[in-house]
Design an enzyme around this catalytic site. Structure first.
Site, PDB file in Angstrom:
ATOM      1  N   LYS A  13       0.830  -1.207   0.000  1.00 50.32           N
ATOM      2  CA  LYS A  13       0.000   0.000   0.000  1.00 50.32           C
ATOM      3  C   LYS A  13       0.866   1.260   0.000  1.00 50.32           C
ATOM      4  CE  LYS A  13      -2.264  -1.126   3.752  1.00 50.32           C
ATOM      5  NZ  LYS A  13      -1.547  -2.400   4.045  1.00 50.32           N
ATOM      6  N   ARG A  88      -9.864   0.404   8.599  1.00 51.52           N
ATOM      7  CA  ARG A  88      -9.416  -0.954   8.893  1.00 51.52           C
ATOM      8  C   ARG A  88     -10.468  -1.764   9.629  1.00 51.52           C
ATOM      9  NH1 ARG A  88      -3.514   0.186   8.834  1.00 51.52           N
ATOM     10  NH2 ARG A  88      -2.310  -1.695   9.186  1.00 51.52           N
ATOM     11  N   ARG A 127      11.296  -5.735   5.356  1.00 49.15           N
ATOM     12  CA  ARG A 127      11.047  -4.309   5.081  1.00 49.15           C
ATOM     13  C   ARG A 127      11.974  -3.430   5.916  1.00 49.15           C
ATOM     14  NH1 ARG A 127       5.069  -1.929   5.390  1.00 49.15           N
ATOM     15  NH2 ARG A 127       5.080  -2.879   7.456  1.00 49.15           N
ATOM     16  N   ARG A 160      11.018  -1.751  11.632  1.00 47.43           N
ATOM     17  CA  ARG A 160       9.928  -1.439  12.558  1.00 47.43           C
ATOM     18  C   ARG A 160       9.719  -2.550  13.588  1.00 47.43           C
ATOM     19  NH1 ARG A 160       5.073   0.230   8.551  1.00 47.43           N
ATOM     20  NH2 ARG A 160       3.944  -0.839  10.224  1.00 47.43           N
ATOM     21  N   ARG A 171      -0.531  -9.315  13.304  1.00 43.11           N
ATOM     22  CA  ARG A 171      -1.049  -8.299  12.374  1.00 43.11           C
ATOM     23  C   ARG A 171      -1.852  -8.939  11.243  1.00 43.11           C
ATOM     24  NH1 ARG A 171       3.809  -5.069  10.513  1.00 43.11           N
ATOM     25  NH2 ARG A 171       2.265  -3.583   9.756  1.00 43.11           N
TER      26      ARG A 171
HETATM   27  P1  ADP Z   1       2.115  -1.874   3.194  1.00 42.75           P
HETATM   28  O1  ADP Z   1       2.140  -0.359   3.158  1.00 42.75           O
HETATM   29  O2  ADP Z   1       0.906  -2.439   2.504  1.00 42.75           O
HETATM   30  O3  ADP Z   1       2.308  -2.439   4.568  1.00 42.75           O
HETATM   31  P2  ADP Z   1       4.711  -1.663   1.821  1.00 42.75           P
HETATM   32  O4  ADP Z   1       4.457  -0.788   0.652  1.00 42.75           O
HETATM   33  O5  ADP Z   1       5.434  -1.050   2.982  1.00 42.75           O
HETATM   34  O6  ADP Z   1       3.348  -2.394   2.316  1.00 42.75           O
HETATM   35  O7  ADP Z   1       5.528  -2.937   1.295  1.00 42.75           O
HETATM   36  C1  ADP Z   1       5.939  -3.976   2.200  1.00 42.75           C
HETATM   37  C2  ADP Z   1       7.311  -4.501   1.770  1.00 42.75           C
HETATM   38  O8  ADP Z   1       7.182  -5.188   0.518  1.00 42.75           O
HETATM   39  C3  ADP Z   1       8.360  -3.405   1.557  1.00 42.75           C
HETATM   40  O9  ADP Z   1       9.595  -3.896   2.001  1.00 42.75           O
HETATM   41  C4  ADP Z   1       8.358  -3.185   0.042  1.00 42.75           C
HETATM   42  O10 ADP Z   1       9.641  -2.766  -0.426  1.00 42.75           O
HETATM   43  C5  ADP Z   1       8.001  -4.579  -0.486  1.00 42.75           C
HETATM   44  N1  ADP Z   1       7.184  -4.549  -1.703  1.00 42.75           N
HETATM   45  C6  ADP Z   1       6.162  -3.690  -2.001  1.00 42.75           C
HETATM   46  N2  ADP Z   1       5.616  -3.996  -3.207  1.00 42.75           N
HETATM   47  C7  ADP Z   1       6.302  -5.086  -3.662  1.00 42.75           C
HETATM   48  C8  ADP Z   1       6.210  -5.890  -4.860  1.00 42.75           C
HETATM   49  N3  ADP Z   1       5.287  -5.638  -5.819  1.00 42.75           N
HETATM   50  N4  ADP Z   1       7.070  -6.923  -4.991  1.00 42.75           N
HETATM   51  C9  ADP Z   1       7.986  -7.190  -4.011  1.00 42.75           C
HETATM   52  N5  ADP Z   1       8.136  -6.477  -2.877  1.00 42.75           N
HETATM   53  C10 ADP Z   1       7.289  -5.434  -2.696  1.00 42.75           C
HETATM   54  P1  AMP Z   2       0.593   0.385   9.010  1.00 39.99           P
HETATM   55  O1  AMP Z   2       1.737   1.327   8.841  1.00 39.99           O
HETATM   56  O2  AMP Z   2      -0.587   0.734   8.133  1.00 39.99           O
HETATM   57  O3  AMP Z   2       1.006  -1.056   8.859  1.00 39.99           O
HETATM   58  O4  AMP Z   2       0.062   0.580  10.510  1.00 39.99           O
HETATM   59  C1  AMP Z   2       0.912   0.301  11.603  1.00 39.99           C
HETATM   60  C2  AMP Z   2       0.078   0.112  12.866  1.00 39.99           C
HETATM   61  O5  AMP Z   2      -0.620   1.335  13.181  1.00 39.99           O
HETATM   62  C3  AMP Z   2      -1.022  -0.947  12.768  1.00 39.99           C
HETATM   63  O6  AMP Z   2      -0.558  -2.268  13.002  1.00 39.99           O
HETATM   64  C4  AMP Z   2      -1.993  -0.460  13.870  1.00 39.99           C
HETATM   65  O7  AMP Z   2      -1.494  -0.763  15.166  1.00 39.99           O
HETATM   66  C5  AMP Z   2      -1.918   1.054  13.703  1.00 39.99           C
HETATM   67  N1  AMP Z   2      -2.923   1.524  12.718  1.00 39.99           N
HETATM   68  C6  AMP Z   2      -2.687   2.113  11.514  1.00 39.99           C
HETATM   69  N2  AMP Z   2      -3.819   2.416  10.900  1.00 39.99           N
HETATM   70  C7  AMP Z   2      -4.830   2.008  11.730  1.00 39.99           C
HETATM   71  C8  AMP Z   2      -6.252   2.018  11.643  1.00 39.99           C
HETATM   72  N3  AMP Z   2      -6.890   2.521  10.555  1.00 39.99           N
HETATM   73  N4  AMP Z   2      -6.956   1.489  12.672  1.00 39.99           N
HETATM   74  C9  AMP Z   2      -6.332   0.990  13.766  1.00 39.99           C
HETATM   75  N5  AMP Z   2      -5.004   0.932  13.907  1.00 39.99           N
HETATM   76  C10 AMP Z   2      -4.249   1.443  12.899  1.00 39.99           C
END
Ligand code: ADP
Ligand code: AMP
Length: 216
Positions: A13, A88, A127, A160, A171
């Site tokens: 995302k 969420r 990540r 993280r 999660r």
């Molecule tokens: P989210 O915001 O949904 O938690 P991220 O954008 O932070 O996900 O991506 C999670 C991990 O996966 C990061 O380390 C990112 O570099 C990697 N990633 C994102 N998109 C892809 C993809 N299409 N293929 C492989 N790795 C990806």
């Molecule tokens: P994310 O960066 O989207 O993976 O969010 C990291 C953490 O923040 C999540 O695991 C939750 O603990 C909290 N969080 C983020 N967005 C929300 C949401 N919309 N509702 C509840 N908790 C959230």
């Protein structure tokens, strides 16, 4: 245009939001990034949210709805937005609907990124995130040019707390229980686009842009 990026943690995302927001000139609102900034700033909201976040749980709906309503309200009426990580839960989705109705806005598309759990675990544990500019890397799939340093702003990259293997399982469970039902909620509304998020980053971006049409 107003969009939601919906999908499990690690679906891509944040990675896609940065690209799609730039492509369509949208304000990118990531609830996770906003919360992490509150935690770093040691604000009252940050202090209340931190324990839930570190344990892989969800921050309570009332705190999230207040935080996100304020951010959406702060945007100029002309500015479209892209929501990443919010809503969420069903309560959050209903609260968002109310907020949008009250302000005369609507949702154009909800992008559902589909990635299986096994791939998510690999993505999350590898990540690396920039605490300063929120850029996202992966030790294998998209490493920074210099190990541990953000290409974009030069800050030291972080692993993280909630990306540690022992928290990732919690999660994913929260996603399946609390967030996955929103896929059907938005499908019934006719705004959902299913996107295969397992392809490479460019292919996923192209699919999202196509699903959003011209962006008009
Ligand atoms: P989210 O915001 O949904 O938690 P991220 O954008 O932070 O996900 O991506 C999670 C991990 O996966 C990061 O380390 C990112 O570099 C990697 N990633 C994102 N998109 C892809 C993809 N299409 N293929 C492989 N790795 C990806
Ligand atoms: P994310 O960066 O989207 O993976 O969010 C990291 C953490 O923040 C999540 O695991 C939750 O603990 C909290 N969080 C983020 N967005 C929300 C949401 N919309 N509702 C509840 N908790 C959230």
């Amino acid at each position: 245009m107003n969009l939601i990026l919906l999908g499990p943690p690690g679906a891509g995302k944040g990675t896609q939001a940065a690209r799609v927001a730039e492509r369509f000139s949208l304000a990118h609102l990531s609830s996770g990034d906003i919360l992490r900034a509150e935690v770093r700033g040691d604000t009252e909201l940050g202090r209340r949210a931190k324990g839930y976040m570190n344990a892989g749980g969800l921050v309570p709906d009332d705190l999230i709805l207040e935080m996100m309503s304020r951010r959406i309200g702060d945007l100029g009426r002309a500015s479209g937005f892209l929501l990443d990580g919010f809503p969420r839960t069903a309560v959050q989705a209903e609260g968002l609907d109310q907020r949008l109705t009250d302000s005369g806005r609507h949702l154009d598309r909800v992008i559902h990124l589909i990635v299986p759990d096994a791939a998510l675990e690999l993505r999350l544990t590898g990540r690396r995130s920039c605490p300063q500019c929120n850029a996202v890397y992966h030790t294998t799939f998209s490493p920074p040019r210099q190990d541990g340093v953000c290409d974009r702003c030069g800050a030291a990259l972080a692993h993280r707390t909630d990306d540690q293997p022992e928290v990732v399982g919690t999660r994913l469970k929260m996603y399946h229980e609390q967030t996955r039902p929103l896929v059907d909620y938005y499908r019934r509304r006719g705004v959902l686009a299913d996107i295969d998020g397992e392809r490479d980053v460019d292919a996923v971006t192209a699919a999202i842009v196509a699903a959003c049409g011209s962006g008009a």
